[in-house]
Motif scaffolding. Structure first.
Motif, PDB file in Angstrom:
ATOM      1  N   ASP A  20       0.834  -1.193   0.000  1.00 46.44           N
ATOM      2  CA  ASP A  20       0.000   0.000   0.000  1.00 46.44           C
ATOM      3  C   ASP A  20       0.877   1.255   0.000  1.00 46.44           C
ATOM      4  N   ALA A  21       0.822   2.007  -1.097  1.00 44.01           N
ATOM      5  CA  ALA A  21       1.718   3.147  -1.283  1.00 44.01           C
ATOM      6  C   ALA A  21       1.510   4.229  -0.227  1.00 44.01           C
ATOM      7  N   ARG A  22       0.263   4.457   0.174  1.00 47.17           N
ATOM      8  CA  ARG A  22       0.001   5.487   1.183  1.00 47.17           C
ATOM      9  C   ARG A  22       0.664   5.140   2.516  1.00 47.17           C
ATOM     10  N   SER A  23       0.610   3.869   2.887  1.00 50.54           N
ATOM     11  CA  SER A  23       1.214   3.451   4.154  1.00 50.54           C
ATOM     12  C   SER A  23       2.735   3.562   4.095  1.00 50.54           C
ATOM     13  N   VAL A  24       3.321   3.211   2.943  1.00 52.14           N
ATOM     14  CA  VAL A  24       4.771   3.374   2.778  1.00 52.14           C
ATOM     15  C   VAL A  24       5.137   4.847   2.924  1.00 52.14           C
ATOM     16  N   ALA A  25       4.353   5.717   2.280  1.00 52.25           N
ATOM     17  CA  ALA A  25       4.618   7.158   2.349  1.00 52.25           C
ATOM     18  C   ALA A  25       4.536   7.669   3.780  1.00 52.25           C
ATOM     19  N   ARG A  26       3.520   7.204   4.525  1.00 51.00           N
ATOM     20  CA  ARG A  26       3.364   7.663   5.907  1.00 51.00           C
ATOM     21  C   ARG A  26       4.528   7.205   6.788  1.00 51.00           C
ATOM     22  N   LEU A  27       4.977   5.968   6.582  1.00 53.85           N
ATOM     23  CA  LEU A  27       6.106   5.466   7.368  1.00 53.85           C
ATOM     24  C   LEU A  27       7.372   6.262   7.076  1.00 53.85           C
ATOM     25  N   ILE A  28       7.619   6.576   5.804  1.00 53.90           N
ATOM     26  CA  ILE A  28       8.821   7.349   5.462  1.00 53.90           C
ATOM     27  C   ILE A  28       8.705   8.770   6.011  1.00 53.90           C
ATOM     28  N   SER A  29       7.491   9.316   6.040  1.00 56.12           N
ATOM     29  CA  SER A  29       7.295  10.639   6.635  1.00 56.12           C
ATOM     30  C   SER A  29       7.618  10.629   8.125  1.00 56.12           C
ATOM     31  N   LEU A  30       7.226   9.549   8.816  1.00 55.55           N
ATOM     32  CA  LEU A  30       7.574   9.421  10.233  1.00 55.55           C
ATOM     33  C   LEU A  30       9.087   9.387  10.408  1.00 55.55           C
ATOM     34  N   VAL A  31       9.762   8.712   9.468  1.00 59.10           N
ATOM     35  CA  VAL A  31      11.226   8.643   9.506  1.00 59.10           C
ATOM     36  C   VAL A  31      11.825  10.035   9.315  1.00 59.10           C
ATOM     37  N   GLU A  32      11.376  10.728   8.262  1.00 61.92           N
ATOM     38  CA  GLU A  32      11.947  12.047   7.958  1.00 61.92           C
ATOM     39  C   GLU A  32      11.707  13.052   9.073  1.00 61.92           C
TER      40      GLU A  32
END
Length: 334
Positions: A20-32
């Protein structure tokens, strides 16, 4: 928008694993964003990344390929062309494009890379721009954790395209399994490669824009410099591939060189050694960051002023004073 609750992290991880692309994006945002939930995110990803993904070295997680080179050499075009070849082979691909930071927002200037829009609708490709945030090596400090997210999300290959800022570009070699060094004719890149020490870190050399005059000259210079290198017997000898990425010429050969290097890493045991070094560096950086945060108040420490006065008056020296400061900080933290 309210802060994401801890209970959302397992759900995000599970959805990311399913692609799920949205979930990947959210996880990377948490990282950044260095979120307080980052520890929970990394713990949740651990069972699904790296060696945990495969039973042997040949299938131990995503292959990380770094692309580096001078600005204007065609890194984004080459990355996009390489994504096309890898997708034709049925591989899931992640792209981390590390852009210069905006001086105003700290965000990536180039957004989601308009030059890669050919792959925007492909659910087998995940593209993310990350801001370097002034980091001299051309890589964001968050890149290692972002790699873990894409690895756990099932990417077979992750391409990391760096800013392209000169000598500090060699940092990519510490983060990638395979490092591609891109050069092009007419930019003095042969000489620049020797100056920057890039010859030592390149696993595959790509002469892009090879339809221009001077491509063969760059190739001859590279061959001569590689031949002068002191390589032990059985060591990998970096191939030189000529491409015209904008037309797709030579990109298949680049993908083949990357695969041959992967096989060499597996057979020689170097893959495991590189990933061990990468994990060591990541752990060390996290620990040092935590220490800096713990000791951020050292300038407000009253003892520092007293110790500085002692040094100014010649009653102490900086080394003795630093020892006493460390003792006071350790005593305060215990």
């Amino acid at each position: 928008m309210g802060r994401r609750s801890s209970g959302d992290v397992p759900t995000l991880v599970e959805k990311a694993r399913s692609g799920d692309a949205r979930s990947v994006a959210r996880l990377i945002s948490l990282v950044e964003d260095a979120s307080p939930l980052l520890r929970e995110v990394m713990a949740g990803l651990a069972p699904y990344s790296g060696a945990a993904r495969g039973d042997d070295a040949a299938h131990s997680g995503a292959q990380v390929v770094g692309l580096t080179g001078s600005p204007g050499v065609g890194k984004s075009t080459s990355t996009s062309a390489l994504v096309g070849v890898l997708r034709a082979q049925g591989k899931r691909v992640g792209v981390l494009a590390v852009d210069p930071s905006s001086p105003f927002s700290g965000g990536a200037l180039l957004g989601d890379r308009v030059r890669m829009q050919d792959h925007a609708l492909d659910d087998g490709v995940y593209i993310r721009s990350m801001a370097s945030r002034g980091h001299l090596g051309g890589l964001s400090w968050a890149t290692p954790q972002a790699l873990r997210v894409l690895d756990a999300a099932g990417c077979d290959v992750i391409l990391v395209e760096t800013v392209g800022v000169g000598q500090s570009e060699v940092e990519i070699a510490a983060m990638a399994d395979t490092t591609l060094v891109l050069l092009s004719p007419g930019m003095g890149d042969g000489v620049q490669a020797a100056k920057a020490g890039i010859l030592e870190v390149g696993d595959v050399f790509v002469i892009n824009k090879a339809d221009r005059d001077g491509a063969d000259q760059v190739r001859r210079e590279l061959r001569s410099m590689i031949a002068l290198g002191d390589r032990p017997e059985g060591a990998w000898r970096p191939p030189i591939v000529k491409t015209v990425a904008s037309k797709g010429v030579g990109v298949d050969e680049v993908a083949e060189a990357i695969e041959q290097h992967r096989l060499h890493l597996v057979e020689s045991g170097e893959l495991g050694r590189r990933r061990l070094r990468r994990a060591r560096d990541e752990i060390e950086n996290i620990a040092l960051t935590a220490l800096r945060q713990q000791w951020r108040g050292v300038h407000e420490n009253a003892a520092l002023d007293d110790l500085a006065e002692e040094v100014v008056q010649g009653r102490s020296d900086p080394y003795a004073a630093s020892d006493l400061l460390l003792e006071s900080l350790e005593a305060g933290g215990s």
